[in-house]
Design a protein around this motif. Sequence first.
Motif, PDB file in Angstrom:
ATOM      1  N   LYS A   1      14.057  17.026  -5.991  1.00 23.35           N
ATOM      2  CA  LYS A   1      13.333  16.473  -7.134  1.00 23.35           C
ATOM      3  C   LYS A   1      11.875  16.176  -6.788  1.00 23.35           C
ATOM      4  CE  LYS A   1      17.301  14.138  -9.283  1.00 23.35           C
ATOM      5  NZ  LYS A   1      17.846  12.816  -9.734  1.00 23.35           N
ATOM      6  N   ASN A   2      11.651  15.830  -5.546  1.00 21.37           N
ATOM      7  CA  ASN A   2      10.315  15.419  -5.100  1.00 21.37           C
ATOM      8  C   ASN A   2       9.744  16.453  -4.145  1.00 21.37           C
ATOM      9  OD1 ASN A   2      10.759  12.793  -6.435  1.00 21.37           O
ATOM     10  ND2 ASN A   2      12.182  12.442  -4.747  1.00 21.37           N
ATOM     11  N   ARG A   3       9.391  17.580  -4.670  1.00 21.86           N
ATOM     12  CA  ARG A   3       8.954  18.695  -3.824  1.00 21.86           C
ATOM     13  C   ARG A   3       7.640  18.393  -3.111  1.00 21.86           C
ATOM     14  NH1 ARG A   3       9.617  23.924  -7.582  1.00 21.86           N
ATOM     15  NH2 ARG A   3       8.684  24.914  -5.728  1.00 21.86           N
ATOM     16  N   PHE A   4       6.905  17.429  -3.623  1.00 26.90           N
ATOM     17  CA  PHE A   4       5.633  17.081  -2.988  1.00 26.90           C
ATOM     18  C   PHE A   4       5.822  16.471  -1.604  1.00 26.90           C
ATOM     19  CE2 PHE A   4       6.867  13.050  -4.883  1.00 26.90           C
ATOM     20  CZ  PHE A   4       6.442  12.114  -3.954  1.00 26.90           C
ATOM     21  N   ILE A   5       7.014  15.878  -1.354  1.00 26.98           N
ATOM     22  CA  ILE A   5       7.216  15.179  -0.082  1.00 26.98           C
ATOM     23  C   ILE A   5       7.617  16.130   1.034  1.00 26.98           C
ATOM     24  CG2 ILE A   5       9.694  14.626  -0.156  1.00 26.98           C
ATOM     25  CD1 ILE A   5       6.768  12.232   0.682  1.00 26.98           C
TER      26      ILE A   5
ATOM     27  N   ALA B   1       0.830  -1.208   0.000  1.00 27.34           N
ATOM     28  CA  ALA B   1       0.000   0.000   0.000  1.00 27.34           C
ATOM     29  C   ALA B   1       0.863   1.257   0.000  1.00 27.34           C
ATOM     30  CB  ALA B   1      -0.922  -0.014   1.224  1.00 27.34           C
ATOM     31  N   VAL B   2       1.902   1.267   0.824  1.00 28.58           N
ATOM     32  CA  VAL B   2       2.788   2.433   0.895  1.00 28.58           C
ATOM     33  C   VAL B   2       3.529   2.630  -0.425  1.00 28.58           C
ATOM     34  CG1 VAL B   2       4.774   3.434   2.083  1.00 28.58           C
ATOM     35  CG2 VAL B   2       3.039   2.180   3.390  1.00 28.58           C
ATOM     36  N   ILE B   3       4.002   1.529  -1.013  1.00 25.84           N
ATOM     37  CA  ILE B   3       4.710   1.593  -2.290  1.00 25.84           C
ATOM     38  C   ILE B   3       3.842   2.263  -3.350  1.00 25.84           C
ATOM     39  CG2 ILE B   3       5.580   0.214  -4.232  1.00 25.84           C
ATOM     40  CD1 ILE B   3       6.364  -1.913  -2.080  1.00 25.84           C
ATOM     41  N   GLN B   4       2.593   1.861  -3.438  1.00 29.56           N
ATOM     42  CA  GLN B   4       1.718   2.389  -4.488  1.00 29.56           C
ATOM     43  C   GLN B   4       1.478   3.885  -4.327  1.00 29.56           C
ATOM     44  OE1 GLN B   4       0.956   0.526  -7.193  1.00 29.56           O
ATOM     45  NE2 GLN B   4       2.319  -0.855  -6.085  1.00 29.56           N
ATOM     46  N   ALA B   5       1.291   4.351  -3.087  1.00 34.45           N
ATOM     47  CA  ALA B   5       1.079   5.781  -2.858  1.00 34.45           C
ATOM     48  C   ALA B   5       2.301   6.588  -3.306  1.00 34.45           C
ATOM     49  CB  ALA B   5       0.776   6.041  -1.388  1.00 34.45           C
ATOM     50  N   TYR B   6       3.492   6.108  -2.955  1.00 33.31           N
ATOM     51  CA  TYR B   6       4.721   6.807  -3.339  1.00 33.31           C
ATOM     52  C   TYR B   6       5.017   6.670  -4.829  1.00 33.31           C
ATOM     53  CZ  TYR B   6       6.510   8.064   1.315  1.00 33.31           C
ATOM     54  OH  TYR B   6       6.706   8.646   2.546  1.00 33.31           O
ATOM     55  N   ALA B   7       5.030   5.441  -5.327  1.00 29.73           N
ATOM     56  CA  ALA B   7       5.457   5.190  -6.707  1.00 29.73           C
ATOM     57  C   ALA B   7       4.538   5.866  -7.718  1.00 29.73           C
ATOM     58  CB  ALA B   7       5.519   3.687  -6.969  1.00 29.73           C
ATOM     59  N   GLN B   8       3.224   5.831  -7.470  1.00 30.57           N
ATOM     60  CA  GLN B   8       2.301   6.463  -8.402  1.00 30.57           C
ATOM     61  C   GLN B   8       2.548   7.966  -8.465  1.00 30.57           C
ATOM     62  OE1 GLN B   8       0.279   4.977 -10.428  1.00 30.57           O
ATOM     63  NE2 GLN B   8      -0.830   6.747 -11.239  1.00 30.57           N
ATOM     64  N   THR B   9       2.813   8.593  -7.302  1.00 25.18           N
ATOM     65  CA  THR B   9       3.086  10.031  -7.282  1.00 25.18           C
ATOM     66  C   THR B   9       4.400  10.346  -7.987  1.00 25.18           C
ATOM     67  OG1 THR B   9       1.917  10.169  -5.162  1.00 25.18           O
ATOM     68  CG2 THR B   9       3.254  12.063  -5.803  1.00 25.18           C
ATOM     69  N   LEU B  10       5.404   9.508  -7.779  1.00 21.34           N
ATOM     70  CA  LEU B  10       6.682   9.714  -8.470  1.00 21.34           C
ATOM     71  C   LEU B  10       6.500   9.658  -9.984  1.00 21.34           C
ATOM     72  CD1 LEU B  10       9.103   7.573  -6.254  1.00 21.34           C
ATOM     73  CD2 LEU B  10       8.995  10.069  -6.401  1.00 21.34           C
ATOM     74  N   ARG B  11       5.720   8.705 -10.468  1.00 16.43           N
ATOM     75  CA  ARG B  11       5.485   8.604 -11.916  1.00 16.43           C
ATOM     76  C   ARG B  11       4.752   9.833 -12.445  1.00 16.43           C
ATOM     77  NH1 ARG B  11       3.786   3.113 -10.441  1.00 16.43           N
ATOM     78  NH2 ARG B  11       5.525   1.693 -10.803  1.00 16.43           N
ATOM     79  N   GLU B  12       3.772  10.305 -11.684  1.00 12.38           N
ATOM     80  CA  GLU B  12       2.997  11.477 -12.105  1.00 12.38           C
ATOM     81  C   GLU B  12       3.862  12.725 -12.201  1.00 12.38           C
ATOM     82  OE1 GLU B  12      -0.876   9.725  -9.759  1.00 12.38           O
ATOM     83  OE2 GLU B  12       0.135  11.516  -9.026  1.00 12.38           O
TER      84      GLU B  12
ATOM     85  N   GLY C   1       7.001  12.647 -13.149  1.00 11.04           N
ATOM     86  CA  GLY C   1       8.038  12.426 -14.148  1.00 11.04           C
ATOM     87  C   GLY C   1       9.142  11.484 -13.749  1.00 11.04           C
ATOM     88  N   GLU C   2       9.123  10.933 -12.535  1.00 15.20           N
ATOM     89  CA  GLU C   2      10.168  10.020 -12.072  1.00 15.20           C
ATOM     90  C   GLU C   2       9.703   8.577 -12.245  1.00 15.20           C
ATOM     91  OE1 GLU C   2      13.143   8.208 -11.381  1.00 15.20           O
ATOM     92  OE2 GLU C   2      13.494  10.355 -11.032  1.00 15.20           O
ATOM     93  N   THR C   3      10.071   7.979 -13.375  1.00 17.98           N
ATOM     94  CA  THR C   3       9.666   6.600 -13.650  1.00 17.98           C
ATOM     95  C   THR C   3      10.806   5.604 -13.423  1.00 17.98           C
ATOM     96  OG1 THR C   3      10.228   6.910 -16.001  1.00 17.98           O
ATOM     97  CG2 THR C   3       7.947   7.332 -15.343  1.00 17.98           C
ATOM     98  N   ILE C   4      12.040   6.112 -13.296  1.00 18.39           N
ATOM     99  CA  ILE C   4      13.201   5.215 -13.184  1.00 18.39           C
ATOM    100  C   ILE C   4      13.302   4.588 -11.794  1.00 18.39           C
ATOM    101  CG2 ILE C   4      15.702   5.044 -13.397  1.00 18.39           C
ATOM    102  CD1 ILE C   4      14.266   5.553 -16.023  1.00 18.39           C
ATOM    103  N   LEU C   5      13.123   5.397 -10.749  1.00 19.10           N
ATOM    104  CA  LEU C   5      13.294   4.876  -9.385  1.00 19.10           C
ATOM    105  C   LEU C   5      12.320   3.749  -9.058  1.00 19.10           C
ATOM    106  CD1 LEU C   5      12.323   5.108  -6.151  1.00 19.10           C
ATOM    107  CD2 LEU C   5      14.724   4.810  -6.774  1.00 19.10           C
TER     108      LEU C   5
END
Length: 465
Positions: free
Chosen positions: A232-236, A156-167, A169-173
């Motif tokens: 890079k992740n100003r949302f966090i 659950a935690v992975i999906q919240a973080y990873a989806q936001t990262l993709r949105e 522009g961060e798809t590599i991590l």
Amino acid sequence: MKQWIRRYVGDKQFYKMVLFVAIPIMIQNGITNFVSLLDNIMVGQIGTEQMSGVAIVNQLMFVYNICIFGAVSGAGIFGAQFFGKGDHEGVRNAFRFKLVSCLILTGVGMVLLLTAGGNLINLFLHEGSDAGDLKLTFDYAKQYMYVVMPSMIPFAVIQAYAQTLRETGETILPMKAGIASVAVNLVFDYLLIFGKCGFPKLGVFGAAVATVMARIVECMIVVAWTHRHVEKNRFIVGAYRHFRIPGALCKQIMMKGFPLMLNEALWSIGMSAMMQCYSTRGLEVIAGFNISNTVANLFNVVYIAMGSAIAIVIGQLLGAGKMEEAVDKDRKMIAFSIFCCVVIGSVMFLLAPLFPQIYNTTDQVRSYATSFIRVASACMPLYGFMHAAYFTLRSGGKTIVTFLFDSVYVWVVDIPLAMVLTRLTTFPIVPVYLMCQLIEIVKCIIGFVLVKKQVWVNNMVAENN
């Protein structure tokens, strides 16, 4: 012809942009599904009952996974558009909504499995062939379910973080974290299932332990990297200072996101209901579908990644107010997705007989699996278009439309057809499966009309300043 090419075929820069977004998602999903295939093969080496028990639990976990996907996707519509607009506070609030929603759903899912897991497993166990011990299958399934449940929290935690990262522009991590996760899963599957290198031989129990370990590793990588790279992740920045989401935005996300989450939940439950219908033909059918679905998932990463790319790219364009560009790129991305599905589906059809031979199971299970794989490969262009149309409609916030287009169609058309064919006819299971897949042509027609009418061209964050 030149006009047709200009309309549906992009230039070099277009495909470079699409592949930049889609390829990391393809790689991550591809590696994950490849390891799932190897994991499935290793469990399959123990026996048909073990493989079928794990398959049943994974079908239940599939419902949970899709519900989580629906939760992050609803807020993700806004996250992508906020990022396209340059509103980092909006992205931050969307992230908070995802995290809270995912953890609530995880709590509900775990309670449901603890209280009703055995009854849910029994829904898939039917006498329909001479192969397999149903009681033994039930025992393996229940053992696997209880051990694998803790993996739901890091997932659950992975999906919240990873989806936001993709949105943003961060798809590599997320891809790198996924690679590390599947490496852990693969290594410890081998060590714990078969008892290698001094580890205990745990069988199905070991497969579940390896899954939990892999999820924890992936979660640690994604969370740690996000918090270490705040530039890079100003949302966090300040995301955990409070969880007060503006009421107006929360209402918007709920209005757009709840139908989407409900859609994903009903769709995934519908897919499980379809599998339950097929399972009435016996344990060999479940085993055959387990092999087929695992193999198909490996090839399906192409159109799944293209759907995610459409959601990200088109969502950002809509948020930036570039409506004509969004329409043009969406049309070309859909055409590209279908083309990829024709190529990949052809390869999958040719390779269909090879994969089932790896499994330690009966000839009948192998025959079923080969036929199911070939049906899925032939229908892949249909799946590709439906997936692309779904994400196009979703990118513009048309979640009520996607709800009708997706899950309502499953429950009104697909499931009644499967129930009639499996319970009221004596048709062999392969023609039944084929008919249940070809009925999706109607959905493709509906999707084509909705996309062509451009009902999805909508900027939802223009008023959020």
